[in-house]
Design a protein around this motif. Structure first.
Motif, PDB file in Angstrom:
ATOM      1  N   HIS A 148       0.819  -1.218   0.000  1.00 12.88           N
ATOM      2  CA  HIS A 148       0.000   0.000   0.000  1.00 12.88           C
ATOM      3  C   HIS A 148       0.853   1.268   0.000  1.00 12.88           C
ATOM      4  CE1 HIS A 148       1.079  -0.645   4.196  1.00 12.88           C
ATOM      5  NE2 HIS A 148       0.719   0.593   4.472  1.00 12.88           N
ATOM      6  N   ARG A 149       2.178   1.141  -0.046  1.00 17.40           N
ATOM      7  CA  ARG A 149       3.044   2.311  -0.006  1.00 17.40           C
ATOM      8  C   ARG A 149       4.090   2.283  -1.122  1.00 17.40           C
ATOM      9  NH1 ARG A 149       1.607   6.329   3.566  1.00 17.40           N
ATOM     10  NH2 ARG A 149       3.783   6.958   3.458  1.00 17.40           N
ATOM     11  N   THR A 150       3.759   1.734  -2.253  1.00 13.49           N
ATOM     12  CA  THR A 150       4.759   1.582  -3.317  1.00 13.49           C
ATOM     13  C   THR A 150       5.270   2.916  -3.835  1.00 13.49           C
ATOM     14  OG1 THR A 150       2.989   1.384  -4.946  1.00 13.49           O
ATOM     15  CG2 THR A 150       3.870  -0.665  -4.036  1.00 13.49           C
ATOM     16  N   THR A 151       4.446   3.977  -3.770  1.00  8.82           N
ATOM     17  CA  THR A 151       4.918   5.280  -4.259  1.00  8.82           C
ATOM     18  C   THR A 151       6.073   5.819  -3.417  1.00  8.82           C
ATOM     19  OG1 THR A 151       3.204   6.383  -2.953  1.00  8.82           O
ATOM     20  CG2 THR A 151       2.697   5.915  -5.271  1.00  8.82           C
ATOM     21  N   ASP A 152       6.180   5.359  -2.144  1.00  8.51           N
ATOM     22  CA  ASP A 152       7.302   5.813  -1.314  1.00  8.51           C
ATOM     23  C   ASP A 152       8.636   5.400  -1.916  1.00  8.51           C
ATOM     24  OD1 ASP A 152       5.470   6.842   0.434  1.00  8.51           O
ATOM     25  OD2 ASP A 152       5.668   5.258   1.927  1.00  8.51           O
ATOM     26  N   ALA A 153       8.657   4.254  -2.587  1.00  5.77           N
ATOM     27  CA  ALA A 153       9.899   3.751  -3.170  1.00  5.77           C
ATOM     28  C   ALA A 153      10.269   4.477  -4.460  1.00  5.77           C
ATOM     29  CB  ALA A 153       9.783   2.255  -3.445  1.00  5.77           C
ATOM     30  N   GLU A 154       9.353   5.269  -4.990  1.00  6.02           N
ATOM     31  CA  GLU A 154       9.591   5.930  -6.276  1.00  6.02           C
ATOM     32  C   GLU A 154      10.058   7.374  -6.129  1.00  6.02           C
ATOM     33  OE1 GLU A 154       5.785   5.512  -8.062  1.00  6.02           O
ATOM     34  OE2 GLU A 154       5.935   3.327  -8.284  1.00  6.02           O
ATOM     35  N   ARG A 155      10.105   7.899  -4.922  1.00  5.22           N
ATOM     36  CA  ARG A 155      10.461   9.311  -4.745  1.00  5.22           C
ATOM     37  C   ARG A 155      11.922   9.559  -5.120  1.00  5.22           C
ATOM     38  NH1 ARG A 155       6.095  11.404  -2.329  1.00  5.22           N
ATOM     39  NH2 ARG A 155       4.949  10.157  -0.807  1.00  5.22           N
TER      40      ARG A 155
END
Length: 363
Positions: A148-155
């Motif tokens: 549920h937090r995959t966007t955190d890895a894309e920053r």
């Protein structure tokens, strides 16, 4: 930008980040240590289910690659600089990979092994970033985040913080926050070494997390009050928004702006010590066009890296750039911290779909 000190509604509560764990890969026995460290850190980061074991696989594969093919390599393991998850970075001074796409294919091997390697890492990791150069070495960043937090890895944010060699305590610290006012990054260098320097740095980070969207001089003024009974610290804080960068710093914390071809600007903090004799902080504003990378670092990283850097270094993504600076330019006798952030590229406007008119029948 998303609101709130933790990056918006539903964001994780800010956690005081621990120093980066560095595992030198100087022998095959270090492979097991890297895997065990990754599993332990993944659990401490709260990664659910099988993710801690998968993190151990990633660390084991990256460490094995260094042990087999490279020299002067290390793994750097830590929480994600912003958000929830684990980051595993491998850096070496080996021969580089001549055929990167083949190396990412399952079953490809140059040492008569099973060939799981990078192909397995690509399947496991939430994001995988690799840069390699023949004769220079390879940098790999694998990030694992909860589903549920995959966007955190894309920053596009990188950060490493390492204690001086032989020290248990780290007097440096870093923090990143995303608010309506932009992305704000902090680097702290507590005076001296040891537990007292670490406590000063942690006090500054706690202060930052209480008010990450404040004006930069107000952030430093609050840190000055919080550190009055401590050893004191050098602090640099920057805010990146749209095409501008604001920097406010006191002490020996530096910032540099990088384009794809050169170092555009270099700034250092005002003379003084936060918590003791801080001058009225002033903000310096720089133009930061899309694609610009900002580097904030303490004096544990030799500033000579910015005098004539190679294009390979200038064009690294933020997580790999932070690792390259620590791995290649760290002063071993001092704590070292690097924070790297990148201005987003403008989004190309989407073409409008053609307008279709349906002819009406005559009445």
């Amino acid at each position: 930008m998303t609101p709130g000190p933790g990056g918006g509604p539903g964001a994780a509560r800010p956690v005081l980040a621990e120093p980066t764990r560095a595992v030198p890969i100087d022998h095959f026995s270090a492979v097991h240590l890297a895997a065990a460290t990754a599993r332990t850190l993944a659990r401490r980061c709260g990664l659910p289910g099988a993710l801690p074991d998968r993190a151990a696989v990633v660390a084991s594969e990256l460490a094995s690659n260094i042990a087999k093919h490279a020299s002067g390599g290390s793994l750097y393991l830590q929480r994600l600089p912003h958000g929830e998850g684990l980051e595993i970075i491998a850096a070496d001074r080996g021969p580089g990979m001549r055929e990167l796409e083949r190396c990412l294919t399952d079953g490809y091997t140059t040492t008569n092994t099973l060939g799981a390697g990078l192909g397995a890492i690509r399947r496991i990791a939430t994001t995988l970033t690799i840069r390699t150069r023949a004769g220079t070495g390879t940098l790999v960043c694998a990030r694992l985040a909860p589903p549920h937090r995959t966007t955190d890895a894309e920053r596009p944010v990188g950060s490493l913080c390492l204690p001086a060699e032989g020290e248990r305590h780290c007097g440096d610290a870093a923090a990143v926050a995303l608010t309506d006012r932009g992305l704000t990054a902090l680097a702290v260098d507590g005076l001296g070494h040891g537990a007292q320097a670490e406590e000063a740095a942690r006090a500054a980070v706690r202060c930052f997390h209480r008010m990450p969207d404040a004006d930069l001089p107000d952030l430093l003024a609050a840190a000055h009050r919080a550190l009055r009974h401590s050893r004191g610290a050098a602090i640099g804080v920057l805010r990146l928004r749209d095409d501008t960068l604001d920097y406010c710093g006191v002490g020996n914390v530096r910032v540099a702006l990088l384009s794809a071809d050169d170092v555009a600007h270099r700034l250092s903090g005002q003379p003084g010590v936060v918590g003791w004799n801080m001058p009225p902080p002033r903000v310096r504003r720089l133009v930061a066009p899309a694609g610009t990378t900002a580097v904030l670092h303490t004096d544990g990283v030799d500033q000579r890296w910015s005098r004539d850097p190679e294009p390979f270094l200038l064009r690294l993504p933020p997580p790999l750039l932070a690792a390259a600076l620590v791995h290649g330019f760290r002063r071993g006798r001092d704590d070292a911290t690097v924070v790297t952030v990148k201005t987003p590229q403008p989004t190309a406007p989407q073409p409008r779909p053609p307008r279709i008119e349906t002819p009406q029948r005559p009445r």
